[in-house]
Design a protein around this motif. Structure first.
Motif, PDB file in Angstrom:
ATOM      1  N   ALA A 146      -6.703   2.259 -20.623  1.00 35.13           N
ATOM      2  CA  ALA A 146      -6.076   3.285 -20.858  1.00 35.13           C
ATOM      3  C   ALA A 146      -5.612   4.625 -19.735  1.00 35.13           C
ATOM      4  CB  ALA A 146      -6.546   4.926 -21.257  1.00 35.13           C
ATOM      5  N   PRO A 147      -5.858   4.164 -18.389  1.00 34.33           N
ATOM      6  CA  PRO A 147      -5.256   4.372 -16.569  1.00 34.33           C
ATOM      7  C   PRO A 147      -4.215   3.297 -16.387  1.00 34.33           C
ATOM      8  CG  PRO A 147      -7.778   4.463 -16.837  1.00 34.33           C
ATOM      9  CD  PRO A 147      -7.854   3.563 -18.276  1.00 34.33           C
ATOM     10  N   LEU A 148      -4.218   2.588 -16.942  1.00 31.81           N
ATOM     11  CA  LEU A 148      -2.808   1.714 -16.623  1.00 31.81           C
ATOM     12  C   LEU A 148      -1.344   2.265 -17.537  1.00 31.81           C
ATOM     13  CD1 LEU A 148      -2.012  -0.625 -15.107  1.00 31.81           C
ATOM     14  CD2 LEU A 148      -2.598  -2.427 -16.932  1.00 31.81           C
ATOM     15  N   ALA A 149      -1.838   2.889 -18.110  1.00 38.03           N
ATOM     16  CA  ALA A 149      -0.928   2.403 -19.581  1.00 38.03           C
ATOM     17  C   ALA A 149      -0.023   3.888 -18.973  1.00 38.03           C
ATOM     18  CB  ALA A 149      -1.363   2.980 -20.444  1.00 38.03           C
ATOM     19  N   ALA A 150      -1.485   4.690 -19.202  1.00 40.67           N
ATOM     20  CA  ALA A 150      -1.349   6.729 -18.270  1.00 40.67           C
ATOM     21  C   ALA A 150      -0.574   6.871 -17.305  1.00 40.67           C
ATOM     22  CB  ALA A 150      -1.932   7.509 -17.983  1.00 40.67           C
ATOM     23  N   LEU A 175       1.307  -3.553 -16.038  1.00 38.59           N
ATOM     24  CA  LEU A 175       0.785  -3.754 -14.765  1.00 38.59           C
ATOM     25  C   LEU A 175       2.185  -3.640 -14.346  1.00 38.59           C
ATOM     26  CD1 LEU A 175      -0.765  -4.339 -12.160  1.00 38.59           C
ATOM     27  CD2 LEU A 175      -1.711  -6.358 -12.716  1.00 38.59           C
ATOM     28  N   ARG A 176       3.297  -5.120 -14.684  1.00 36.89           N
ATOM     29  CA  ARG A 176       4.451  -4.998 -13.803  1.00 36.89           C
ATOM     30  C   ARG A 176       5.155  -3.906 -13.619  1.00 36.89           C
ATOM     31  NH1 ARG A 176       4.058 -10.038 -16.267  1.00 36.89           N
ATOM     32  NH2 ARG A 176       5.368  -9.766 -18.005  1.00 36.89           N
ATOM     33  N   SER A 177       4.903  -2.618 -14.685  1.00 34.40           N
ATOM     34  CA  SER A 177       5.721  -1.351 -14.519  1.00 34.40           C
ATOM     35  C   SER A 177       5.304  -0.797 -13.548  1.00 34.40           C
ATOM     36  CB  SER A 177       5.675  -0.700 -15.929  1.00 34.40           C
ATOM     37  OG  SER A 177       6.976  -1.964 -17.085  1.00 34.40           O
ATOM     38  N   ALA A 178       3.900  -0.554 -13.113  1.00 37.01           N
ATOM     39  CA  ALA A 178       3.248   0.398 -12.423  1.00 37.01           C
ATOM     40  C   ALA A 178       3.243  -0.490 -11.036  1.00 37.01           C
ATOM     41  CB  ALA A 178       1.387   0.592 -12.368  1.00 37.01           C
ATOM     42  N   LEU A 179       3.553  -2.375 -10.716  1.00 36.83           N
ATOM     43  CA  LEU A 179       3.914  -2.368  -9.538  1.00 36.83           C
ATOM     44  C   LEU A 179       5.484  -2.378  -9.288  1.00 36.83           C
ATOM     45  CD1 LEU A 179       2.656  -4.445  -6.951  1.00 36.83           C
ATOM     46  CD2 LEU A 179       3.833  -6.264  -8.776  1.00 36.83           C
ATOM     47  N   ALA A 180       6.142  -1.577  -9.979  1.00 41.35           N
ATOM     48  CA  ALA A 180       7.377  -1.434  -9.844  1.00 41.35           C
ATOM     49  C   ALA A 180       7.692  -0.263  -9.391  1.00 41.35           C
ATOM     50  CB  ALA A 180       8.487  -1.956 -10.595  1.00 41.35           C
ATOM     51  N   THR A 181       6.948   0.832  -9.837  1.00 37.98           N
ATOM     52  CA  THR A 181       6.911   2.239  -9.942  1.00 37.98           C
ATOM     53  C   THR A 181       6.174   2.455  -8.619  1.00 37.98           C
ATOM     54  OG1 THR A 181       6.794   2.357 -12.178  1.00 37.98           O
ATOM     55  CG2 THR A 181       5.739   4.681 -11.267  1.00 37.98           C
ATOM     56  N   ASP A 182       4.717   2.247  -8.219  1.00 36.00           N
ATOM     57  CA  ASP A 182       3.981   3.217  -6.826  1.00 36.00           C
ATOM     58  C   ASP A 182       3.266   1.796  -6.355  1.00 36.00           C
ATOM     59  OD1 ASP A 182       3.291   4.150  -5.012  1.00 36.00           O
ATOM     60  OD2 ASP A 182       2.404   5.990  -5.957  1.00 36.00           O
ATOM     61  N   PRO A 183       3.609   1.002  -5.717  1.00 37.38           N
ATOM     62  CA  PRO A 183       2.964   0.494  -5.836  1.00 37.38           C
ATOM     63  C   PRO A 183       1.609   0.539  -4.375  1.00 37.38           C
ATOM     64  CG  PRO A 183       4.516  -0.534  -4.143  1.00 37.38           C
ATOM     65  CD  PRO A 183       5.503   0.359  -5.491  1.00 37.38           C
ATOM     66  N   ALA A 184       1.878   1.248  -4.438  1.00 34.66           N
ATOM     67  CA  ALA A 184       0.792   1.030  -2.991  1.00 34.66           C
ATOM     68  C   ALA A 184      -0.130   2.601  -3.196  1.00 34.66           C
ATOM     69  CB  ALA A 184       1.703   2.169  -2.093  1.00 34.66           C
ATOM     70  N   ARG A 185      -0.492   2.808  -4.567  1.00 38.08           N
ATOM     71  CA  ARG A 185      -1.447   4.051  -5.354  1.00 38.08           C
ATOM     72  C   ARG A 185      -2.540   3.463  -5.634  1.00 38.08           C
ATOM     73  NH1 ARG A 185      -1.943   3.548 -10.579  1.00 38.08           N
ATOM     74  NH2 ARG A 185      -0.326   3.311 -11.853  1.00 38.08           N
ATOM     75  N   PRO A 186      -3.792   4.025  -5.458  1.00 37.20           N
ATOM     76  CA  PRO A 186      -5.067   2.822  -6.098  1.00 37.20           C
ATOM     77  C   PRO A 186      -4.934   3.524  -7.665  1.00 37.20           C
ATOM     78  CG  PRO A 186      -4.746   4.980  -4.996  1.00 37.20           C
ATOM     79  CD  PRO A 186      -3.715   5.412  -4.653  1.00 37.20           C
ATOM     80  N   LEU A 187      -5.637   1.818  -8.162  1.00 36.22           N
ATOM     81  CA  LEU A 187      -5.262   1.714  -9.668  1.00 36.22           C
ATOM     82  C   LEU A 187      -7.323   1.171  -9.805  1.00 36.22           C
ATOM     83  CD1 LEU A 187      -4.070   0.791 -12.497  1.00 36.22           C
ATOM     84  CD2 LEU A 187      -3.909  -1.620 -11.605  1.00 36.22           C
TER      85      LEU A 187
END
Length: 254
Positions: free
Chosen positions: A218-222, A15-27
């Motif tokens: 899996a969606p989070l990891a991908a 989750l931290r990596s997703a936040l650093a990569t693109d915080p605005a995208r839908p999760l």
């Protein structure tokens, strides 16, 4: 699929990596086809809920790393929040676990009586649209919707979370944080999650690994996102096809 970050060893790391990569995208986009509810959470909004909930776990429940939290909850966006909050705080999320063997319990409608078997702290979720409060919390429980808003927007665990420690129990199987991450990454190709932009619609319940993987991990990891559907059996095929088109779904699990 996005490059594997070697430092991502727990779901909270993902989750931290997703936040650093693109915080605005839908999760997580959540539908309840019994109520007509639709909620969409960006990475940033989801992470904020996770931080507040992790602070609730650490400060209000006073849960210590390794303690077990029984999650008596269905597939729901707030359940997804609790799963990542437990990972953040280093406590074990026990899906549909035995409340009498748990240190704390988090329950939704239909499970409040069961949860009273837990002698520790008890949190009740209404699971109502917009996360509404209870008019009166169930006896023996604190209302999540009352307790969580005042929690801090940033979370720091008192001690680093050990990726080799137990993190999740589902269908009787115990997994470490590292195992959850590894299995999620391994599942992603089979679910047609090919990287950023992948969007998986899941109608699977959260009481199996397959449901948890498709519906969150899996969606989070991908680096993708999930359209999480509760009571999907109430939706006709034509309406489902329209949802798949409107939500730009690239794969389904149901």
């Amino acid at each position: 699929m996005r490059p594997v970050n070697a430092t991502d060893r727990t779901p909270a790391d993902l989750l931290r990596s997703a936040l650093a990569t693109d915080p605005a995208r839908p999760l997580v986009t959540f539908y309840d086809d019994a109520t007509g509810e639709r909620v969409e959470l960006s990475v940033a909004t989801f992470a904020n809920w996770v931080a507040k909930t992790a602070n609730l776990i650490q400060n209000e429940l006073a849960a210590e790393p390794g303690e077990r939290v029984a999650l008596l909850l269905p597939a729901h966006w707030q359940t997804a929040v609790w799963l990542l909050a437990c990972s953040s705080a280093g406590v074990v999320a026990d899906i549909a676990g035995d409340p009498s063997a748990a240190d704390h319990v988090v329950a939704g409608p239909g499970r409040f009586e069961d949860g009273l078997a837990c002698s520790g702290e008890r949190i009740a979720l209404s699971l109502a649209p917009l996360g509404r409060r209870f008019p009166q919390p169930p006896a023996g429980y604190a209302d999540y919707a009352v307790e969580v808003p005042s929690q801090g927007d940033l979370f720091r665990p008192y001690a680093p979370v050990d990726p080799e420690a137990a993190a999740l129990i589902v269908a009787g199987a115990e997994l470490t944080g590292a195992e959850v991450v590894d299995r999620s990454r391994a599942d992603a190709p089979g679910l047609d999650l090919t990287g950023p932009g992948s969007r998986l619609l899941s109608g699977l319940p959260y009481d199996t690994w397959d449901g948890l993987s498709a519906g969150l991990y899996a969606p989070l990891a991908a680096g993708g996102s999930v359209v999480l559907c509760r009571n999907l059996d109430r939706l006709g095929e034509d309406a489902l096809a329209k949802r798949i088109e409107s939500e730009r779904v690239t794969a389904t699990a149901r």
